[in-house]
Design a protein around this motif. Structure first.
Motif, PDB file in Angstrom:
ATOM      1  N   SER A  34      37.606  52.490  28.878  1.00  0.00           N
ATOM      2  CA  SER A  34      36.466  52.930  29.744  1.00  0.00           C
ATOM      3  C   SER A  34      36.554  52.066  31.195  1.00  0.00           C
ATOM      4  O   SER A  34      37.384  50.907  31.401  1.00  0.00           O
ATOM      5  N   LEU A  35      35.878  52.546  32.241  1.00  0.00           N
ATOM      6  CA  LEU A  35      35.621  51.992  33.357  1.00  0.00           C
ATOM      7  C   LEU A  35      35.299  50.675  33.273  1.00  0.00           C
ATOM      8  O   LEU A  35      35.591  49.652  33.997  1.00  0.00           O
ATOM      9  N   ARG A  36      34.183  50.407  32.484  1.00  0.00           N
ATOM     10  CA  ARG A  36      33.763  48.791  32.237  1.00  0.00           C
ATOM     11  C   ARG A  36      34.947  47.920  31.823  1.00  0.00           C
ATOM     12  O   ARG A  36      34.685  46.971  32.134  1.00  0.00           O
ATOM     13  N   ALA A  37      35.466  48.459  30.796  1.00  0.00           N
ATOM     14  CA  ALA A  37      36.679  47.472  30.411  1.00  0.00           C
ATOM     15  C   ALA A  37      37.765  47.287  31.488  1.00  0.00           C
ATOM     16  O   ALA A  37      38.365  46.211  31.522  1.00  0.00           O
ATOM     17  N   ALA A  38      38.030  48.495  32.433  1.00  0.00           N
ATOM     18  CA  ALA A  38      38.880  48.499  33.267  1.00  0.00           C
ATOM     19  C   ALA A  38      38.514  47.393  34.670  1.00  0.00           C
ATOM     20  O   ALA A  38      39.261  46.442  35.192  1.00  0.00           O
ATOM     21  N   LEU A  39      37.212  47.437  34.682  1.00  0.00           N
ATOM     22  CA  LEU A  39      36.936  46.341  35.616  1.00  0.00           C
ATOM     23  C   LEU A  39      36.842  45.023  35.309  1.00  0.00           C
ATOM     24  O   LEU A  39      36.905  43.948  35.980  1.00  0.00           O
ATOM     25  N   ASP A  40      36.794  44.660  33.849  1.00  0.00           N
ATOM     26  CA  ASP A  40      36.806  43.457  33.330  1.00  0.00           C
ATOM     27  C   ASP A  40      38.352  42.659  33.449  1.00  0.00           C
ATOM     28  O   ASP A  40      38.374  41.536  33.491  1.00  0.00           O
ATOM     29  N   ASP A  41      39.163  43.862  33.815  1.00  0.00           N
ATOM     30  CA  ASP A  41      40.423  43.135  33.874  1.00  0.00           C
ATOM     31  C   ASP A  41      41.326  43.968  35.072  1.00  0.00           C
ATOM     32  O   ASP A  41      42.396  44.455  34.711  1.00  0.00           O
ATOM     33  N   ALA A  46      44.220  48.188  37.039  1.00  0.00           N
ATOM     34  CA  ALA A  46      44.230  48.965  38.313  1.00  0.00           C
ATOM     35  C   ALA A  46      45.832  49.368  38.705  1.00  0.00           C
ATOM     36  O   ALA A  46      45.785  50.667  39.104  1.00  0.00           O
ATOM     37  N   PRO A  47      46.930  48.627  38.722  1.00  0.00           N
ATOM     38  CA  PRO A  47      48.122  49.049  38.985  1.00  0.00           C
ATOM     39  C   PRO A  47      48.526  50.169  38.174  1.00  0.00           C
ATOM     40  O   PRO A  47      49.162  50.958  38.482  1.00  0.00           O
ATOM     41  N   ASP A 149      34.333  40.333  40.199  1.00  0.00           N
ATOM     42  CA  ASP A 149      33.728  39.093  39.916  1.00  0.00           C
ATOM     43  C   ASP A 149      33.674  38.254  41.357  1.00  0.00           C
ATOM     44  O   ASP A 149      34.513  38.157  42.349  1.00  0.00           O
ATOM     45  N   LEU A 150      32.321  37.729  41.779  1.00  0.00           N
ATOM     46  CA  LEU A 150      32.060  36.945  42.815  1.00  0.00           C
ATOM     47  C   LEU A 150      31.670  35.544  42.761  1.00  0.00           C
ATOM     48  O   LEU A 150      30.344  35.597  41.647  1.00  0.00           O
ATOM     49  N   ALA A 151      32.045  34.621  43.194  1.00  0.00           N
ATOM     50  CA  ALA A 151      31.769  33.195  43.128  1.00  0.00           C
ATOM     51  C   ALA A 151      30.048  32.990  43.831  1.00  0.00           C
ATOM     52  O   ALA A 151      29.883  33.773  44.770  1.00  0.00           O
ATOM     53  N   GLN A 158      35.278  37.187  51.510  1.00  0.00           N
ATOM     54  CA  GLN A 158      35.400  37.271  50.199  1.00  0.00           C
ATOM     55  C   GLN A 158      34.737  38.387  49.381  1.00  0.00           C
ATOM     56  O   GLN A 158      35.541  38.788  48.521  1.00  0.00           O
ATOM     57  N   ALA A 159      33.659  38.629  49.700  1.00  0.00           N
ATOM     58  CA  ALA A 159      33.050  39.813  49.254  1.00  0.00           C
ATOM     59  C   ALA A 159      33.827  41.045  49.383  1.00  0.00           C
ATOM     60  O   ALA A 159      33.944  42.146  48.366  1.00  0.00           O
ATOM     61  N   HIS A 160      34.383  41.299  50.597  1.00  0.00           N
ATOM     62  CA  HIS A 160      35.046  42.593  50.924  1.00  0.00           C
ATOM     63  C   HIS A 160      36.018  42.631  50.026  1.00  0.00           C
ATOM     64  O   HIS A 160      36.559  43.786  49.715  1.00  0.00           O
ATOM     65  N   GLY A 161      36.814  41.556  49.677  1.00  0.00           N
ATOM     66  CA  GLY A 161      38.202  41.735  49.079  1.00  0.00           C
ATOM     67  C   GLY A 161      37.730  41.921  47.441  1.00  0.00           C
ATOM     68  O   GLY A 161      38.867  42.326  46.712  1.00  0.00           O
ATOM     69  N   GLN A 162      36.486  41.963  46.961  1.00  0.00           N
ATOM     70  CA  GLN A 162      36.086  42.299  45.643  1.00  0.00           C
ATOM     71  C   GLN A 162      35.313  43.537  45.499  1.00  0.00           C
ATOM     72  O   GLN A 162      34.927  43.576  44.398  1.00  0.00           O
ATOM     73  N   ILE A 163      35.552  44.447  46.508  1.00  0.00           N
ATOM     74  CA  ILE A 163      34.954  45.789  46.310  1.00  0.00           C
ATOM     75  C   ILE A 163      36.006  46.603  45.744  1.00  0.00           C
ATOM     76  O   ILE A 163      36.904  46.916  46.106  1.00  0.00           O
ATOM     77  N   ARG A 164      35.600  47.109  44.417  1.00  0.00           N
ATOM     78  CA  ARG A 164      36.631  47.789  43.740  1.00  0.00           C
ATOM     79  C   ARG A 164      36.585  49.112  44.061  1.00  0.00           C
ATOM     80  O   ARG A 164      37.474  49.841  44.007  1.00  0.00           O
ATOM     81  N   LEU A 165      35.325  49.863  44.039  1.00  0.00           N
ATOM     82  CA  LEU A 165      35.045  51.304  44.131  1.00  0.00           C
ATOM     83  C   LEU A 165      33.683  51.432  44.824  1.00  0.00           C
ATOM     84  O   LEU A 165      32.763  50.751  44.929  1.00  0.00           O
TER      85      LEU A 165
END
Length: 332
Positions: A34-41, A46-47, A149-151, A158-165
């Protein structure tokens, strides 16, 4: 790449990769269920999804099939969390002016955020089922991002680099319930029913040069009962970009992968060359109140249809379209 979730009867659906032209797809549950599972790892998954995406676009994927948005759930049917932002200040300025008030200065100085329901998102072709027209049922065309994930204390960079989708949404509001819920002092609940999402989530690189400054500089179209009512530019009049919205959320907390952050209803100021129309009925009603003393445009009625779509730099649909019909529960 472009990702979708197929309805297989489970809560999180079946992950699929979709071709750039939205014509074909390939099941990706051998990579992640699922996409949820993909986002967790994401770093590992992603590659592999990207490799399948390239094969699909090159015509070398082993088991492609015709892509049908009607088979889709929301790309992320359940999120880790969901936050509504207010990046398009013109929308909120009109509301205050229609009430004879001014927008608070704090809204111009920093992003304003509110928690929202993160479960039960609707797919792009699911009917909008609500019991009463008198609730003031309103569509709301909105862009959102899905975060990694963002600290706590993460910066916008830093947030820009964590935008997945990126996602395209119809964030429905029951406008006639808003005032009472605000007066109660605990935020909006009943006034914000389930949000629908376009069939495909896209990685920022799919926008090409249109993804700049943490904004999507692309046109957004809204059609109501077959009549175009809004042609807006999502990159314009956006006071805070997506990295700023995410950093504001992370100011005092960690942000979990799979969190959805919306920028709010897209709203452009009219210019001499362009009258953008509207991405929510409330925007139009507030303008009518300011101009003529009363709102004329009515909210949605049972049987009404709404189509929301964003176009890429070649004029092609980027996320696929949201197409919904408002139904009473007895006729759904």
């Amino acid at each position: 790449m472009k990702l979708a979730t197929l309805d297989d009867g489970t809560r999180d659906g079946q992950l699929a990769v979709v071709s750039r032209d939205l014509k074909t797809a390939h099941v990706a549950d051998g990579i992640a269920p699922s996409l949820r599972a993909a986002l967790d790892d994401w770093g590992f998954i992603a590659p592999q999804l990207d490799a399948l995406y390239r094969q699909l676009n090159e015509g070398t994927a082993r088991r492609p099939f015709d892509f049908d948005p009607a088979r889709c759930m929301a790309p992320l049917p359940r999120a880790s969390g969901r936050v509504c932002g207010a990046a398009y200040l013109h929308h909120h300025e009109l509301e205050r002016r229609a009430l004879g008030r001014e927008l608070p200065a704090a809204w111009r100085e920093a992003p304003q955020l509110a928690w929202a329901a993160s479960d039960g998102f609707l797919g792009p072709r699911q009917e909008l089922v609500l019991a009463r027209e008198e609730w003031g049922i309103d569509f709301g065309a909105e862009l959102a991002v899905v975060s990694g994930d963002l600290a706590q204390g993460a910066t916008p960079d830093q947030a820009h680099g964590q935008i997945r989708l990126l996602l395209l949404a119809n964030a429905v509001t029951l406008q006639n319930l808003v005032a009472d819920e605000r007066a109660a002092g605990l935020g909006l609940l009943h006034a914000k029913p389930a949000t629908a999402f376009a069939p495909v989530a896209v990685t920022p690189d799919e926008l090409g040069e249109a993804w700049r400054g943490g904004k999507a500089a692309l046109p957004l179209r809204v059609v109501w009962n077959g009549n175009p009512v809004g042609t807006l530019e999502a990159g314009e009049d956006m006071a805070f970009n997506f990295p700023q919205l995410l950093a504001a959320l992370a100011g005092s907390r960690k942000v979990a992968a799979g969190t959805v952050v919306g920028a709010g209803v897209v709203a452009n100021r009219a210019t001499r060359r362009h009258t953008p129309g509207y991405a929510s009925i409330a925007t139009q009603r507030w303008q009518e109140t300011i101009d003529g003393g009363e709102a004329v445009t009515q909210y949605l009625r049972f049987g009404d249809t709404v189509r929301i779509e964003m176009l890429d730099e070649n004029g092609k649909s980027l996320f696929g379209a949201i197409e919904q019909t408002l139904k009473h529960p007895d006729s759904a």
